[in-house]
Design an enzyme around this catalytic site. Structure first.
Site, PDB file in Angstrom:
ATOM      1  N   ASP A 211       0.887  -1.161   0.042  1.00 16.20           N
ATOM      2  CA  ASP A 211      -0.033   0.037  -0.032  1.00 16.20           C
ATOM      3  C   ASP A 211       1.060   1.155  -0.019  1.00 16.20           C
ATOM      4  OD1 ASP A 211      -1.824   1.961   0.333  1.00 16.20           O
ATOM      5  OD2 ASP A 211      -2.876   1.021   2.133  1.00 16.20           O
ATOM      6  N   HIS A 213      -0.502   4.301  -0.009  1.00 20.90           N
ATOM      7  CA  HIS A 213      -1.206   5.176   0.565  1.00 20.90           C
ATOM      8  C   HIS A 213      -1.217   6.705  -0.046  1.00 20.90           C
ATOM      9  CE1 HIS A 213      -3.374   6.146   4.554  1.00 20.90           C
ATOM     10  NE2 HIS A 213      -3.728   4.950   4.394  1.00 20.90           N
ATOM     11  N   GLU A 263     -10.393   2.760  -1.651  1.00 16.89           N
ATOM     12  CA  GLU A 263     -10.781   2.642  -0.167  1.00 16.89           C
ATOM     13  C   GLU A 263     -11.321   4.038   0.179  1.00 16.89           C
ATOM     14  OE1 GLU A 263      -7.103   1.486   1.924  1.00 16.89           O
ATOM     15  OE2 GLU A 263      -6.923   3.229   2.932  1.00 16.89           O
TER      16      GLU A 263
HETATM   17  C1  GCO Z   1      -5.803  -0.011   4.423  1.00 16.82           C
HETATM   18  C2  GCO Z   1      -5.877   1.363   4.764  1.00 16.82           C
HETATM   19  C3  GCO Z   1      -5.856   1.720   6.275  1.00 16.82           C
HETATM   20  C4  GCO Z   1      -6.309   3.342   6.274  1.00 16.82           C
HETATM   21  C5  GCO Z   1      -7.097   3.455   7.276  1.00 16.82           C
HETATM   22  C6  GCO Z   1      -7.804   4.923   7.459  1.00 16.82           C
HETATM   23  O1  GCO Z   1      -5.215  -0.293   3.511  1.00 16.82           O
HETATM   24  O2  GCO Z   1      -6.084  -0.817   5.194  1.00 16.82           O
HETATM   25  O3  GCO Z   1      -4.676   2.101   3.927  1.00 16.82           O
HETATM   26  O4  GCO Z   1      -4.818   1.611   7.065  1.00 16.82           O
HETATM   27  O5  GCO Z   1      -5.289   4.310   6.555  1.00 16.82           O
HETATM   28  O6  GCO Z   1      -8.360   2.487   7.454  1.00 16.82           O
HETATM   29  O7  GCO Z   1      -8.894   4.914   8.536  1.00 16.82           O
HETATM   30 MG    MG Z   2      -4.984   1.214   1.840  1.00 12.69          MG
END
Ligand code: GCO
Ligand code: MG
Length: 403
Positions: A211, A213, A263
């Site tokens: 991830d 992000h 997400e």
């Molecule tokens: C993931 C996400 C989480 C988010 C979080 C924010 O892939 O699970 O990126 O780590 O950062 O759910 O509330």
């Molecule tokens: Mg994520």
């Protein structure tokens, strides 16, 4: 059947959760997850003040019309707070329908397309050696798919890595967000070495995910995707935020690493271009933040036409009710890909009774009527809400960056 009452429960068993409980004249109630991490009370107020009054006296079986009433009928569309609130109501209504008919929800939305659902969890360490250790522990717990994150040398505090070696929990209680740091240059130079080691130690049989992000540009993603190709990732997640869906056109021209995103998406319009142009491989939208099962089934159908599979967001900052809804969804649709599962702290498990079985890296859908998740309302009262924020992120020179 008629909806006679609905209430919002805000509690904090380990972390903050918002739940809607919708009650009917036949004594059946349904539960929906309305948690929006770090913005919990905004959704709670929206539900209490504006949406709940509109669903009283409605027939809970009319999910399609109620959904459209709350989405289309309101004039103000989309947005995380709005869609999480609508999603919670929709989830609770499907829970009621299942309970009233005496069947698990998956049987109402397509039946069984598979008997078990592949899940992935997270493994993270401060450096490559510690990450390797965590991956090994995770494999020993039976997981077949692992999201691998690691600290980057030279960056002190970074996304995805818990300071004390525990499970990663990004929301910090207090009056202001915590701050983290980022350097794309250091990250891009380091990450291929991490995955090279992971593949060398554990071979090709384990599914690896990562991830980013939302921290990269399209061309940086292209470089990362290319450099990770030899390590055959299951997916590379959220490299760009995709507010501009055209971003992915450039990425796709350069790499065959499978891409997942979404997400933080809330509607079909956030992913329509990505899906219909086949720019992604997995759509990460989850039932709670995607407006409920009603729209998510339509998104899955659209995605299926273009070979895009699902990978619902399933962090510990959404309640087990959302995970239950994701599992019914994943059981019923043809184009299920994988389900995220971070697990829950003991306090969360004390409040939420989750009936779905988990074994050897897979979920087995509950056969309980409804969503298969219940809540102990008295125990929830023990854990009072405390304000918490997700962190913010800055570059090393202080520039505010994507978190
Ligand atoms: C993931 C996400 C989480 C988010 C979080 C924010 O892939 O699970 O990126 O780590 O950062 O759910 O509330
Ligand atoms: Mg994520």
């Amino acid at each position: 059947m008629k909806i006679v009452n609905a209430k919002v429960i805000v509690c904090s068993p380990g972390r903050n959760f918002v739940t809607i409980k919708i009650e009917t004249d036949e004594g059946i109630y349904g539960l929906g997850d309305a948690t929006l991490n770090g913005r919990e009370l905004a959704v709670a107020t929206y539900l209490e003040e504006y949406l709940i009054p509109c669903v009283i006296d409605r027939d809970p079986f009319d999910t399609e019309d109620i959904w459209n009433y709350l989405y289309r009928g309101v004039y103000w569309r989309r947005g995380a707070v709005n869609m999480t609130a609508i999603g919670a109501i929709d989830m609770a209504l499907w829970d009621i329908k299942g309970k009233a008919l005496g069947v698990p929800v998956y049987k109402l939305i397509g039946g069984k397309s598979r008997h078990k659902l592949l899940a992935y969890t997270h493994a993270q360490g401060m450096d490559i050696d510690e990450t390797i250790e965590k991956v090994s522990e995770t494999i020993n717990k039976g997981f077949k798919a692992i999201r691998v994150q690691s600290g980057v040398p030279g960056i002190e505090k970074i996304y995805g890595i818990a300071k004390d070696g525990g499970a990663y929990e990004p929301a910090i209680k207090g009056n202001k967000p915590d701050e983290e740091l980022w350097s794309t240059e250091k990250y891009l130079n380091y990450l291929p070495d991490l995955f090279k080691r992971v593949r060398k130690e554990f071979g090709e049989d384990i599914h690896l995910l990562h991830d980013a992000h939302h921290r990269l540009t399209s061309i940086e993603t292209a470089r990362l995707g290319k450099s990770l190709e030899p390590y055959h990732l299951f997916w590379l997640e959220d490299t760009v935020a995709a507010e501009n869906q055209q971003n992915f056109e450039l990425i796709r021209q350069h790499t065959t690493t499978p891409l997942a995103v979404g997400e933080i998406f809330n509607t079909i319009f956030d992913c329509q271009h990505l899906i219909t142009r086949q720019l992604i491989d997995y759509i990460r939208m989850t039932i709670a933040h995607g407006g409920g099962l009603t729209p998510m089934l339509k998104i899955a159908n659209l995605a299926g036409l273009y070979g895009v599979r699902t990978g619902c967001h399933g962090p510990s900052d959404l309640s087990p009710i959302n995970l239950g809804a994701c599992l019914h969804f994943g059981t019923a649709i043809n184009n299920f890909g994988i389900q995220e599962y971070m697990g829950y702290v003991p306090e969360t498990k004390e409040v939420f009774d989750f009936k779905h079985q988990f074994d050897e890296g897979h979920f087995y859908p509950s056969e309980e009527p409804g969503l298969g998740v219940d809540m102990d309302f008295d125990k929830a009262k023990k854990y009072r809400y405390e304000r918490a924020f997700l962190p913010i992120n800055r570059l090393e020179d202080g520039t505010l960056y994507h978190w």
